[in-house]
Enzyme design. Structure first.
Site, short mmCIF file in Angstrom:
data_model
loop_
_atom_site.label_atom_id
_atom_site.label_comp_id
_atom_site.label_asym_id
_atom_site.label_seq_id
_atom_site.Cartn_x
_atom_site.Cartn_y
_atom_site.Cartn_z
CG ASP A 1 -2.16 0.90 1.01
OD1 ASP A 1 -3.18 0.39 0.54
OD2 ASP A 1 -2.08 2.11 1.30
CB CYS B 1 -14.80 0.55 -5.50
SG CYS B 1 -13.37 1.63 -5.45
#
Length: 398
Positions: free
Chosen positions: A254, A343
């Protein structure tokens, strides 16, 4: 006949009144007769929506500053929009969640699909994080907050004002405490046998992404005895679920050091630290570096933020999903699994699947699609609103 206490918004003759009667929740500025009076309404004002023949259609939340000028909130124009009204809506939503989950960790209110347009409420045990993403909710924050406390009995309610939607509604980005005290440490949440550290005050969105819960579970079933790579891992969503499912190792990637620290906290809480590692960096850079290192994994998962947050970014977003698939596929061992998520509501399932499959092909890999996952049932989909079906997860075997 008593005059309505609400101002009136009227549809243009060519507007699709039938779609609204059949449940479409949004009315755009170009569908309404907007005169000086309606344009001067305070954002968030409750109004009666009428069709072109002046027949009442329901109560809407009006915002003349937004392209979505009216949001349908109630079909009965005689109803008061007060604390009792909010309590009825929240009670109905809570009944579904308590039937689905044995722990009070879930999305309690999912906007239009729960009859409260623009409102997102996530529950973390005794705390709620509220995102009032439409102007009408900001005006009615007091009765809303009181109703949430009355129905759920929680002791803490936090307002999270982050997010692009609020700025489109002309709202501020100031987080506040509506009830109780803000927690001074992350809250631990158990899902799919894993523990997650949710930062309710400084984390992304409301602190945790509940929508991926069933996809985490499916990935965990593929991960027994596997080496797993979780890219765009946030607080370790897929990686920690994979370890709970018996993965040999999980590497979480990340760009956020605080998110990775929370992932490490979750791994330690569940006793997974010896099988868990993190790598901070831009996801595409790390994928390239792993490829150059010759790294291989049994399961590779990529769960990026929305590359196509709206129609204007659709083509750029689809190219990014294709590139991601092309870079991730070579890292998957023969017979292993590649999980690609989106998403972006603007990229529908067909377009997203095409982009991912093309990317896998460009990497000179071939795969069969074994499962398509969506958001969990605490994120219900409103059939009349395509935007509510935003989450897609494609599971390929390469």
């Amino acid at each position: 006949m008593t005059a309505s206490p609400f101002p009136v918004l009227r549809l243009k003759p060519k507007a699709n009144a039938r779609a609204i009667r059949h449940g479409a929740p949004w009315v755009y500025d170009n569908e309404l007769v907007l005169d000086r009076r309606s344009k001067s309404l305070v954002p968030g004002t409750i109004a009666v929506l009428e069709d072109a023949e002046r027949r009442p259609m329901g109560l809407v939340a009006a915002n003349p500053l937004s392209r979505i000028t009216a949001r349908m909130i109630e079909r009965d124009v005689s109803v008061a929009i007060d604390q009792a009204w909010f309590e009825r809506k929240i009670t109905r939503a809570l009944e579904l969640r308590t039937r689905l989950f044995d722990q009070p960790n879930y999305r309690l209110i999912h906007a239009e699909a729960d009859g409260l347009p623009g409102l997102v409420v996530d529950r973390f045990g005794d705390a709620l994080v509220v995102q009032p993403n439409a102007a009408w909710l900001e005006l009615l924050l007091e009765p809303l907050s009181a109703a949430l406390q009355q129905v759920t009995g929680v002791s803490t309610i936090l307002k999270n004002a982050a997010g692009r939607t609020r700025s489109l509604e002309g709202l501020d980005d100031e987080n506040t405490v509506l009830l109780g005290d803000a927690p001074d440490a992350p809250i631990m949440v158990s899902m799919n046998g894993a523990s997650y550290a949710a930062d309710l005050t400084g984390g992304q969105k409301t602190g945790l992404f509940y929508d991926q819960r069933p996809n985490h579970a499916f990935a965990a079933r593929l991960s027994e005895g596997a080496d797993v790579l979780d890219v765009f891992s946030h607080v370790g969503g897929f990686g920690l679920a994979a370890l709970a499912g018996g993965a040999t190792s999980a590497l979480c990637v990340d760009g956020s050091a605080p998110a990775l620290a929370l992932a490490e906290q979750g791994a330690a809480e569940a006793g997974f630290s010896d099988r868990f590692a993190t790598r901070k960096g831009d996801a595409f850079d790390v994928l390239e570096a792993l490829g150059q290192e010759g790294a291989q994994f049994d399961v590779v998962i990529c769960d990026p933020p929305a590359f196509a947050p709206g129609k204007a970014k659709l083509e750029v977003g689809l190219r990014a999903y294709e590139r991601l698939a092309k870079m991730a596929a070579p890292l998957v061992k023969e017979g292993g699994y590649l999980v690609l998520c989106s998403c972006s509501h603007a990229a529908d399932l067909g377009k997203f699947r095409f982009a991912c499959t093309r990317g896998i092909g460009r990497a000179e890999r071939a795969g069969s699609l074994i499962h398509t996952g969506f958001a969990g049932p605490d994120h219900p989909l409103m059939p009349q609103l395509a935007e509510s079906g935003y989450l897609k997860a494609l599971f390929y075997r390469l």
